[in-house]
Design a protein around this motif. Structure first.
Motif, PDB file in Angstrom:
ATOM      1  N   UNK A 106       0.836  -1.469   0.103  1.00 30.34           N
ATOM      2  CA  UNK A 106       0.038  -0.099  -0.094  1.00 30.34           C
ATOM      3  C   UNK A 106       0.533   1.390  -0.392  1.00 30.34           C
ATOM      4  N   UNK A 107       1.646   1.601   0.958  1.00 33.07           N
ATOM      5  CA  UNK A 107       2.904   2.188   1.103  1.00 33.07           C
ATOM      6  C   UNK A 107       3.439   2.762  -0.885  1.00 33.07           C
ATOM      7  N   UNK A 108       3.947   1.433  -1.359  1.00 32.83           N
ATOM      8  CA  UNK A 108       4.190   1.756  -2.849  1.00 32.83           C
ATOM      9  C   UNK A 108       2.842   2.233  -3.823  1.00 32.83           C
ATOM     10  N   UNK A 109       1.861   1.817  -4.058  1.00 29.25           N
ATOM     11  CA  UNK A 109       1.271   2.257  -4.553  1.00 29.25           C
ATOM     12  C   UNK A 109       0.269   3.545  -4.353  1.00 29.25           C
ATOM     13  N   UNK A 110       0.365   4.202  -3.042  1.00 32.35           N
ATOM     14  CA  UNK A 110       0.106   5.653  -2.579  1.00 32.35           C
ATOM     15  C   UNK A 110       1.051   6.771  -2.901  1.00 32.35           C
ATOM     16  N   UNK A 111       3.160   5.838  -3.175  1.00 31.46           N
ATOM     17  CA  UNK A 111       3.120   7.132  -3.499  1.00 31.46           C
ATOM     18  C   UNK A 111       3.721   7.469  -4.887  1.00 31.46           C
ATOM     19  N   UNK A 112       3.526   5.802  -5.865  1.00 24.41           N
ATOM     20  CA  UNK A 112       2.927   5.486  -6.789  1.00 24.41           C
ATOM     21  C   UNK A 112       2.066   6.933  -8.162  1.00 24.41           C
ATOM     22  N   UNK A 113       1.128   7.173  -6.900  1.00 30.22           N
ATOM     23  CA  UNK A 113       0.244   8.114  -7.346  1.00 30.22           C
ATOM     24  C   UNK A 113       0.260   9.421  -7.099  1.00 30.22           C
ATOM     25  N   UNK A 114       0.790   9.628  -6.110  1.00 33.60           N
ATOM     26  CA  UNK A 114       1.512  11.011  -5.772  1.00 33.60           C
ATOM     27  C   UNK A 114       2.629  11.269  -6.663  1.00 33.60           C
ATOM     28  N   UNK A 115       3.188   9.891  -7.375  1.00 39.54           N
ATOM     29  CA  UNK A 115       4.056  10.290  -8.496  1.00 39.54           C
ATOM     30  C   UNK A 115       4.059   9.923  -9.347  1.00 39.54           C
ATOM     31  N   UNK A 116       2.887  10.098  -9.908  1.00 33.72           N
ATOM     32  CA  UNK A 116       2.058  10.357 -11.504  1.00 33.72           C
ATOM     33  C   UNK A 116       1.642  11.361 -11.344  1.00 33.72           C
ATOM     34  N   UNK A 117       0.514  11.854 -10.663  1.00 28.03           N
ATOM     35  CA  UNK A 117       0.287  13.355 -10.057  1.00 28.03           C
ATOM     36  C   UNK A 117       0.806  13.844 -10.642  1.00 28.03           C
ATOM     37  N   UNK A 118       2.357  14.140  -9.675  1.00 24.89           N
ATOM     38  CA  UNK A 118       2.975  15.345 -10.377  1.00 24.89           C
ATOM     39  C   UNK A 118       3.944  14.821 -11.371  1.00 24.89           C
ATOM     40  N   UNK A 119       4.003  14.425 -12.015  1.00 31.99           N
ATOM     41  CA  UNK A 119       4.655  13.833 -13.306  1.00 31.99           C
ATOM     42  C   UNK A 119       3.615  14.926 -14.347  1.00 31.99           C
ATOM     43  N   UNK A 120       2.458  15.080 -14.558  1.00 37.23           N
ATOM     44  CA  UNK A 120       1.790  16.117 -14.872  1.00 37.23           C
ATOM     45  C   UNK A 120       2.667  17.322 -15.118  1.00 37.23           C
ATOM     46  N   UNK A 121       2.981  17.643 -14.192  1.00 29.07           N
ATOM     47  CA  UNK A 121       4.266  19.249 -13.913  1.00 29.07           C
ATOM     48  C   UNK A 121       5.201  19.485 -14.023  1.00 29.07           C
ATOM     49  N   UNK A 122       5.605  18.267 -13.941  1.00 24.68           N
ATOM     50  CA  UNK A 122       7.141  18.017 -14.552  1.00 24.68           C
ATOM     51  C   UNK A 122       7.955  17.590 -15.754  1.00 24.68           C
ATOM     52  N   UNK A 130      12.666  12.530 -13.009  1.00 24.60           N
ATOM     53  CA  UNK A 130      13.825  11.395 -12.368  1.00 24.60           C
ATOM     54  C   UNK A 130      13.462  12.028 -11.253  1.00 24.60           C
ATOM     55  N   UNK A 131      14.175  12.898 -10.734  1.00 28.69           N
ATOM     56  CA  UNK A 131      14.477  13.387  -9.402  1.00 28.69           C
ATOM     57  C   UNK A 131      13.499  12.882  -8.370  1.00 28.69           C
ATOM     58  N   UNK A 132      12.361  13.264  -8.747  1.00 31.90           N
ATOM     59  CA  UNK A 132      11.577  12.699  -7.736  1.00 31.90           C
ATOM     60  C   UNK A 132      10.703  11.548  -7.309  1.00 31.90           C
ATOM     61  N   UNK A 133      11.290  10.860  -8.716  1.00 27.55           N
ATOM     62  CA  UNK A 133      11.210   9.412  -8.317  1.00 27.55           C
ATOM     63  C   UNK A 133      12.524   9.013  -7.277  1.00 27.55           C
ATOM     64  N   UNK A 134      13.146   8.954  -6.837  1.00 30.05           N
ATOM     65  CA  UNK A 134      14.365   8.852  -6.450  1.00 30.05           C
ATOM     66  C   UNK A 134      14.155   9.134  -5.277  1.00 30.05           C
ATOM     67  N   UNK A 135      14.247  10.085  -5.038  1.00 31.78           N
ATOM     68  CA  UNK A 135      12.870  10.868  -3.650  1.00 31.78           C
ATOM     69  C   UNK A 135      12.107  10.035  -2.882  1.00 31.78           C
ATOM     70  N   UNK A 136      11.022   9.492  -4.099  1.00 29.19           N
ATOM     71  CA  UNK A 136      10.599   8.939  -3.761  1.00 29.19           C
ATOM     72  C   UNK A 136       9.963   7.077  -3.419  1.00 29.19           C
ATOM     73  N   UNK A 137      11.258   6.492  -4.125  1.00 31.10           N
ATOM     74  CA  UNK A 137      11.921   5.421  -4.183  1.00 31.10           C
ATOM     75  C   UNK A 137      12.529   5.199  -2.357  1.00 31.10           C
ATOM     76  N   UNK A 138      13.150   6.365  -2.145  1.00 32.34           N
ATOM     77  CA  UNK A 138      14.009   6.438  -1.269  1.00 32.34           C
ATOM     78  C   UNK A 138      12.864   5.790   0.479  1.00 32.34           C
ATOM     79  N   UNK A 139      11.877   6.607   0.115  1.00 37.07           N
ATOM     80  CA  UNK A 139      10.706   5.739   0.869  1.00 37.07           C
ATOM     81  C   UNK A 139      10.890   4.444   1.087  1.00 37.07           C
ATOM     82  N   UNK A 140       9.857   4.303  -0.375  1.00 35.53           N
ATOM     83  CA  UNK A 140       9.555   2.488  -0.670  1.00 35.53           C
ATOM     84  C   UNK A 140      10.600   1.962   0.011  1.00 35.53           C
ATOM     85  N   UNK A 141      11.425   2.090  -0.306  1.00 41.75           N
ATOM     86  CA  UNK A 141      13.123   1.181   0.047  1.00 41.75           C
ATOM     87  C   UNK A 141      13.187   0.677   1.042  1.00 41.75           C
TER      88      UNK A 141
END
Ligand code: T3D
Length: 261
Positions: A205-221, A227-238
């Motif tokens: 669930x944590x990864x599902x939630x962070x994926x939603x955040x990453x994809x929503x944010x990506x529209x404006x990036x 790529x930077x934001x993915x790395x930041x969130x992946x740090x948390x997921x990992x």
């Protein structure tokens, strides 16, 4: 919490919100907008909710804004404020909820009802479902984020066609256009929705939630920002228990048991 216009239940990690004004095909009145928003807020707070299903009671999903209410509005009523202080809170609440939302579209989804279905993350449609941008039938433009969500899903030409013709789009057509993820036979609809919901509620669930955040944010990036934001969130997921469990399960050749954290 008790609600007048929706049903709310929790079972095995899945919260189900049922729009419950079947005599109007679940048209949104002010109370239903407020209560649906509150129910999503409740889902955000509840650690035992890992997936949300939004559906409609009776033969409709939702027929959109309650048009009987429109007639009773006071002089000077602002539709813009009605949207800003009502529907927008609901749509933003859905998009910011870091848990997967399934719109289980059991029947017709019209106007604002279609907008709410589009704000979900996954749409499972019954073969009896249909989608109508009914707004132009009453002289309005699409709202509830339809102008944002729909062109991204099916392209602007089809979205604009739906808006200006207010044609009824069948579940099969919606699937072909990419508006829905799956169409189920009417007899297997509840089973299909339950299978999806159970699968998502027992996932990481944590990864599902962070994926939603990453994809929503990506529209404006830009790509570099994404790529930077993915790395930041992946740090948390990992750092999650689920990542450790996922790797361990792979090496032991067994199914993972995700705790959602
Ligand atoms: O001012 C603002 O707030 C701006 C915001 C606007 C957002 C919007 O959503 S605008 C669009 C509003 N929605 C519509 O225009 C759709 C209206 N409904 C329909 O066109 C049809 O009902 C459907 C195509 C959705 C379904 O048709 P059908 O033939 O399957 O059902 P029906 O017989 O038309 O409806 C069944 C009952 O539900 C009926 O009541 P009755 O005769 O059995 O007592 C009907 O009046 C009622 N109903 C359906 N939609 C609404 C509604 N009652 C109030 N508001 C509705 N939107």
């Amino acid at each position: 919490m008790t609600y007048q216009t929706i049903l709310f239940e929790k079972n095995d990690g899945v919260a189900t919100i049922t729009l419950n004004r079947p005599d109007t095909l679940n048209a949104f009145n002010d109370v239903m907008i407020r209560e649906t928003t509150e129910a999503f807020k409740q889902c955000a707070r509840a650690a035992d909710v890992r997936c949300v299903v939004l559906t409609g009671a009776g033969r409709g999903f939702s027929s959109g804004q309650d048009l009987a209410d429109v007639q009773n509005r006071a002089e000077g009523f602002s539709v813009g404020d009605h949207l800003r202080h009502g529907y927008h809170r609901l749509i933003k609440r859905m998009v910011s909820l870091e848990k997967p939302i399934i719109a289980a579209v059991n029947g017709v989804a019209a106007g604002a009802g279609c907008g709410v279905a589009l704000a979900a993350d996954i749409r499972i449609a019954s073969e009896k479902a249909s989608f109508i941008l009914a707004f132009s039938r009453v002289g309005l433009i699409p709202d509830n984020g339809v102008n944002w969500f729909l062109p991204r899903l099916i392209g602007q030409a089809r979205a604009y066609q739906m808006a200006i013709t207010a044609q009824r789009v069948s579940a099969a057509q919606a699937l072909e256009w990419g508006m829905v993820n799956e169409v189920a036979e009417a007899e297997r609809f509840h089973e299909t929705v339950n299978e999806w919901a159970q699968r998502l509620a027992s996932g990481p669930s944590l990864a599902f939630g962070l994926t939603k955040r990453a994809m929503n944010r990506a529209w404006d990036q830009t790509l570099a920002e994404a790529l930077n934001y993915e790395a930041y969130l992946q740090e948390t997921a990992a750092q999650s228990q689920d990542y450790r469990e996922g790797v361990q399960a792979f090496l032991e050749k067994r199914a993972p048991r995700f705790a959602g954290k």
